[in-house]
Motif scaffolding. Structure first.
Motif, mmCIF file in Angstrom:
data_model
loop_
_atom_site.group_PDB
_atom_site.id
_atom_site.type_symbol
_atom_site.label_atom_id
_atom_site.label_comp_id
_atom_site.label_asym_id
_atom_site.label_seq_id
_atom_site.Cartn_x
_atom_site.Cartn_y
_atom_site.Cartn_z
ATOM 1 N N ALA A 47 64.484 5.886 15.100
ATOM 2 C CA ALA A 47 64.610 7.277 14.651
ATOM 3 C C ALA A 47 65.278 7.347 13.280
ATOM 4 C CB ALA A 47 65.409 8.083 15.668
ATOM 5 N N VAL A 48 66.240 6.474 13.070
ATOM 6 C CA VAL A 48 66.924 6.432 11.770
ATOM 7 C C VAL A 48 65.949 6.022 10.676
ATOM 8 C CG1 VAL A 48 68.761 5.343 10.434
ATOM 9 C CG2 VAL A 48 69.160 5.957 12.824
ATOM 10 N N LEU A 49 65.121 5.020 10.956
ATOM 11 C CA LEU A 49 64.146 4.556 9.966
ATOM 12 C C LEU A 49 63.087 5.617 9.685
ATOM 13 C CD1 LEU A 49 63.644 0.858 11.141
ATOM 14 C CD2 LEU A 49 64.781 1.648 9.056
ATOM 15 N N VAL A 50 62.618 6.283 10.733
ATOM 16 C CA VAL A 50 61.643 7.356 10.534
ATOM 17 C C VAL A 50 62.243 8.461 9.669
ATOM 18 C CG1 VAL A 50 60.359 9.207 11.677
ATOM 19 C CG2 VAL A 50 60.334 6.897 12.630
ATOM 20 N N THR A 51 63.490 8.772 9.928
ATOM 21 C CA THR A 51 64.183 9.785 9.135
ATOM 22 C C THR A 51 64.252 9.369 7.664
ATOM 23 O OG1 THR A 51 65.549 10.464 11.011
ATOM 24 C CG2 THR A 51 66.367 11.007 8.806
ATOM 25 N N GLY A 52 64.570 8.095 7.430
ATOM 26 C CA GLY A 52 64.648 7.604 6.057
ATOM 27 C C GLY A 52 63.313 7.662 5.342
ATOM 28 N N ILE A 53 62.259 7.241 6.026
ATOM 29 C CA ILE A 53 60.922 7.252 5.407
ATOM 30 C C ILE A 53 60.465 8.680 5.134
ATOM 31 C CG2 ILE A 53 58.494 6.678 5.768
ATOM 32 C CD1 ILE A 53 59.496 4.250 7.413
ATOM 33 N N ALA A 54 60.701 9.571 6.112
ATOM 34 C CA ALA A 54 60.341 10.974 5.906
ATOM 35 C C ALA A 54 61.117 11.566 4.734
ATOM 36 C CB ALA A 54 60.608 11.779 7.175
ATOM 37 N N GLY A 55 62.389 11.215 4.643
ATOM 38 C CA GLY A 55 63.198 11.694 3.534
ATOM 39 C C GLY A 55 62.701 11.182 2.195
ATOM 40 N N LEU A 56 62.263 9.923 2.173
ATOM 41 C CA LEU A 56 61.726 9.342 0.937
ATOM 42 C C LEU A 56 60.487 10.097 0.462
ATOM 43 C CD1 LEU A 56 61.200 5.559 0.192
ATOM 44 C CD2 LEU A 56 59.400 7.214 -0.266
ATOM 45 N N VAL A 57 59.538 10.302 1.378
ATOM 46 C CA VAL A 57 58.283 10.956 1.002
ATOM 47 C C VAL A 57 58.520 12.411 0.599
ATOM 48 C CG1 VAL A 57 56.005 11.680 1.814
ATOM 49 C CG2 VAL A 57 56.911 9.437 2.472
ATOM 50 N N ALA A 58 59.248 13.137 1.456
ATOM 51 C CA ALA A 58 59.491 14.551 1.166
ATOM 52 C C ALA A 58 60.313 14.726 -0.109
ATOM 53 C CB ALA A 58 60.203 15.207 2.351
ATOM 54 N N GLY A 59 61.319 13.887 -0.269
ATOM 55 C CA GLY A 59 62.167 13.992 -1.444
ATOM 56 C C GLY A 59 61.430 13.674 -2.732
#
Length: 231
Positions: A47-59
């Protein structure tokens, strides 16, 4: 220096440097803060990794869009000012000479000489003279919207990938300290690199970026821990 040699100044880097530094800083701070906050809520590593990847793309997309809109708005304002100045030069040339001369006189040029300087500069390129000295517009400080957007997106992603890599490598029990520590070290280095590229002193930017990054991650971690206990 020969009379034809062009001297390069650090101000020429300001457009892309600003976008690059902001993009990388935001990439590290926002992504690391999200990951630390989620990890502090006692969720799984995936879940932490998914959050990081989502944050990367969205950001990255957000930074690109925001930078493009911001710089485009600045460019639109500059074009409108230049168009108005061009009309004024066509309709009242003498008044524009006096206006430019007054600017030079305020800077310390003798009044009679200021008129001569204004006239000579306007003979060569009247619009460029007014753009530079009246409006403060020059090629050196005018950023390109597409360049700024792409730079922001790329540097955000480059910054965001670092806490993600730290989370991939670190065991779950030290995931938060690993992301926190790696992010702070990279933020400090980034502050030093940005200061160096801009010709500024390095220590203060290093401390400034690291301190604000630490505050952002600490606050997010605290909120994540509180929410994790209540749900």
């Amino acid at each position: 220096m020969s009379r034809h040699q062009v001297e390069h100044h650090l101000i020429n880097r300001i457009g892309w440097l600003r976008a690059a530094v902001l993009g990388a800083n935001d990439g590290i701070i926002s992504t690391a803060s999200l990951m630390v906050g989620v990890a502090s809520a006692a969720t799984s590593s995936s879940a932490v990794l998914v959050t990081g990847i989502a944050g990367l793309v969205a950001g990255s997309m957000s930074m690109a869009a925001g930078e493009y809109v911001s710089v485009s708005s600045q460019a639109d304002t500059e074009r409108a000012d230049l168009a108005r100045e061009k009309r004024e030069l066509a309709t009242d040339h003498d008044a524009e000479v006096k206006e430019l001369a007054a600017i030079y006189a305020e800077r310390g040029v003798e009044p009679t000489l200021s008129i001569q300087v204004a006239e000579q500069l306007m003979v060569r390129d009247a619009l460029a003279a007014h753009a530079r000295d009246e409006l403060g517009i020059s090629d050196a400080i005018s950023a390109n919207p597409i360049q700024a957007a792409l730079t922001s997106a790329a540097t955000f992603a480059a910054g965001a990938i670092l806490p993600i890599l730290a989370a991939l490598i670190a065991p779950r029990d030290i995931l938060v300290p690993a992301v926190f520590g790696v992010s702070l070290v990279v933020l400090a280095l980034l502050g030093a690199v940005g200061a160096r590229a801009g010709g500024a002193e390095m220590f203060k930017p290093m401390v400034r970026v690291a301190v604000w990054g630490a505050i952002a991650m600490a606050v997010t971690a605290g909120i994540g821990a509180l929410i994790g206990k209540s749900v």
